[in-house]
Design a protein around this motif. Structure first.
Motif, mmCIF file in Angstrom:
data_model
loop_
_atom_site.group_PDB
_atom_site.id
_atom_site.type_symbol
_atom_site.label_atom_id
_atom_site.label_comp_id
_atom_site.label_asym_id
_atom_site.label_seq_id
_atom_site.Cartn_x
_atom_site.Cartn_y
_atom_site.Cartn_z
ATOM 1 N N ALA A 23 -0.105 -4.801 2.948
ATOM 2 C CA ALA A 23 -0.385 -3.488 3.546
ATOM 3 C C ALA A 23 -0.135 -2.371 2.539
ATOM 4 O O ALA A 23 -0.883 -1.384 2.488
ATOM 5 C CB ALA A 23 0.479 -3.290 4.798
ATOM 6 N N LYS A 26 -3.013 -2.217 0.012
ATOM 7 C CA LYS A 26 -4.168 -1.548 0.622
ATOM 8 C C LYS A 26 -3.954 -0.043 0.698
ATOM 9 O O LYS A 26 -4.878 0.745 0.451
ATOM 10 C CB LYS A 26 -4.407 -2.100 2.030
ATOM 11 C CG LYS A 26 -4.945 -3.513 2.062
ATOM 12 C CD LYS A 26 -5.128 -3.966 3.505
ATOM 13 C CE LYS A 26 -5.629 -5.399 3.566
ATOM 14 N NZ LYS A 26 -5.770 -5.858 4.970
ATOM 15 N N VAL A 134 7.269 -4.212 6.405
ATOM 16 C CA VAL A 134 5.934 -3.699 6.078
ATOM 17 C C VAL A 134 5.951 -2.182 6.024
ATOM 18 O O VAL A 134 5.407 -1.555 5.103
ATOM 19 C CB VAL A 134 4.895 -4.179 7.117
ATOM 20 C CG1 VAL A 134 3.549 -3.476 6.909
ATOM 21 C CG2 VAL A 134 4.711 -5.689 7.035
ATOM 22 N N VAL A 151 -0.315 2.755 8.622
ATOM 23 C CA VAL A 151 0.016 1.472 8.002
ATOM 24 C C VAL A 151 -1.202 0.559 8.085
ATOM 25 O O VAL A 151 -1.672 0.235 9.185
ATOM 26 C CB VAL A 151 1.212 0.810 8.709
ATOM 27 C CG1 VAL A 151 1.513 -0.553 8.088
ATOM 28 C CG2 VAL A 151 2.442 1.718 8.641
ATOM 29 N N PRO A 152 -1.744 0.133 6.953
ATOM 30 C CA PRO A 152 -2.898 -0.776 6.974
ATOM 31 C C PRO A 152 -2.499 -2.138 7.555
ATOM 32 O O PRO A 152 -1.316 -2.484 7.608
ATOM 33 C CB PRO A 152 -3.277 -0.909 5.485
ATOM 34 C CG PRO A 152 -2.656 0.276 4.825
ATOM 35 C CD PRO A 152 -1.385 0.531 5.586
ATOM 36 N N VAL A 154 -1.806 -6.146 7.876
ATOM 37 C CA VAL A 154 -1.315 -7.205 6.992
ATOM 38 C C VAL A 154 -2.294 -8.370 7.120
ATOM 39 O O VAL A 154 -2.360 -9.028 8.161
ATOM 40 C CB VAL A 154 0.107 -7.647 7.383
ATOM 41 C CG1 VAL A 154 0.547 -8.853 6.556
ATOM 42 C CG2 VAL A 154 1.080 -6.488 7.208
#
Length: 334
Positions: A23, A26, A134, A151-152, A154
């Motif tokens: 994450a 990214k 994360v 948050v992108p 996972v």
């Protein structure tokens, strides 16, 4: 600072943490779309890079070849001779990773405060409490850019198309406090075998094979149970984790891999803190915890109070089986 052209990310040292860092990678890509983003991975878990979000170039850090702080500095200095980095993001908390960052001579070196790291980092930040791992990683970027970001997801990328009607069971973990006691593992697998018809596949690394073999030999009914411990390559293991609908597992690296591949993970938690280190994708995970002992979660790698981790030994097999069956049904209807 001017728009960065070259960014280097030192990835975490453990399999589960490395999965959770996808994450962050990214997020860096999203914030710096025109930069060349390189990554550093520790030897022996670098195979995971084949399934990572897109990056420019990777470097493998071998702790045996570059021992101690001097080795970390030497490794960083060698990277400096190849390219001048504008930003070095340091995800591990270790002093050696900060020494490596310093060795690269990167213009900006960002990481969390710990030990003497602040001397070596140009941008040292306080790690916020009560965040998932994360979110901790992404928060490092947020503090650096002084902007709140989403948050992108996972995710690990795999081309696996084969689907198996099987349930993977992992009884292992690097930490003994998170590994199922042999008798408990036998009891759980026996209980699962009675309630499902799907094939059961036991997994484990070569060094975990003896333990898995011991458990396998004690099972009451071995029909349609495959013991794959020590028999699969890392690539084959990832393909297997991505091809099965459900995995019953301890708090471990493979749990994060399976979850990131879209496999529903039923995770048995004891010593670990699920609020910080559970597989991140909530839509395809189930968490089981005893929650009866004052010592849990202790987050120790070894149990300090009992010969075997009681937080795992006392788990109710009926609850575990119910969660596995429910996960199978969910996957069948999705």
């Amino acid at each position: 600072m001017k728009q960065p052209q070259n960014i280097l990310i030192r990835l975490p040292n453990w399999l589960g943490d490395m999965v959770m860092s996808t994450a962050f990678v990214k997020a860096v890509q999203q914030q710096y779309p025109n930069a060349a983003i390189d990554v550093i991975a520790k030897k022996d878990i670098d195979f995971l890079l084949d399934y990572f979000p897109k990056y420019n170039q990777h470097f493998i850090f071998d702790k045996e070849a570059y021992k101690g702080l001097s080795g970390a500095y030497k490794f960083g200095k060698q990277l400096r001779q190849q390219k001048q980095y504008d930003i070095f993001f340091c995800l591990p908390d270790s002093l050696s990773s900060a020494v490596m960052a310093y060795g690269t001579g990167a213009t900006k070196r960002a990481g969390f405060k710990k030990e003497l790291r602040s001397i070596l980092l140009t941008n040292a930040y306080q790690k916020k409490k009560s965040l998932h791992r994360v979110e901790e990683y992404v928060d490092l970027l947020q503090q650096f850019i002084k902007t709140t970001i989403a948050v992108p997801p996972v995710e690990l990328n795999t081309t696996t198309k084969e689907k198996k009607n099987a349930v993977i069971i992992n009884i292992n973990s690097e930490a003994s406090s998170r590994r199922l006691p042999a008798a408990k593992a036998v009891s759980i697998i026996n209980a699962v075998r009675k309630q499902i018809t799907e094939e059961i596949i036991l997994i484990g690394s070569p060094k975990e094979k003896v333990f898995v073999d011991e458990v396998y030999q004690q099972l009451h009914n071995k029909s349609n149970i495959t013991n794959s411990a020590g028999k699969t390559t890392l690539q084959e293991l990832i393909n297997l984790l991505g091809s099965c609908p459900v995995m019953l597992t301890t708090d471990s690296g493979p749990a994060h891999v399976a979850n990131a591949l879209g496999t529903h993970t039923v995770v048995l938690f004891g010593a670990g803190n699920e609020n910080n280190t559970a597989p991140y994708n909530k839509t395809n995970r189930s968490i089981i915890r005893l929650a009866q002992l004052p010592c849990e979660p202790c987050v120790n790698n070894t149990c300090k109070l009992y010969d075997a981790p009681k937080c795992l030994a006392m788990l109710d097999e009926n609850i575990i089986v119910q969660q596995v069956v429910a996960a199978i049904k969910t996957k069948q209807t999705s």
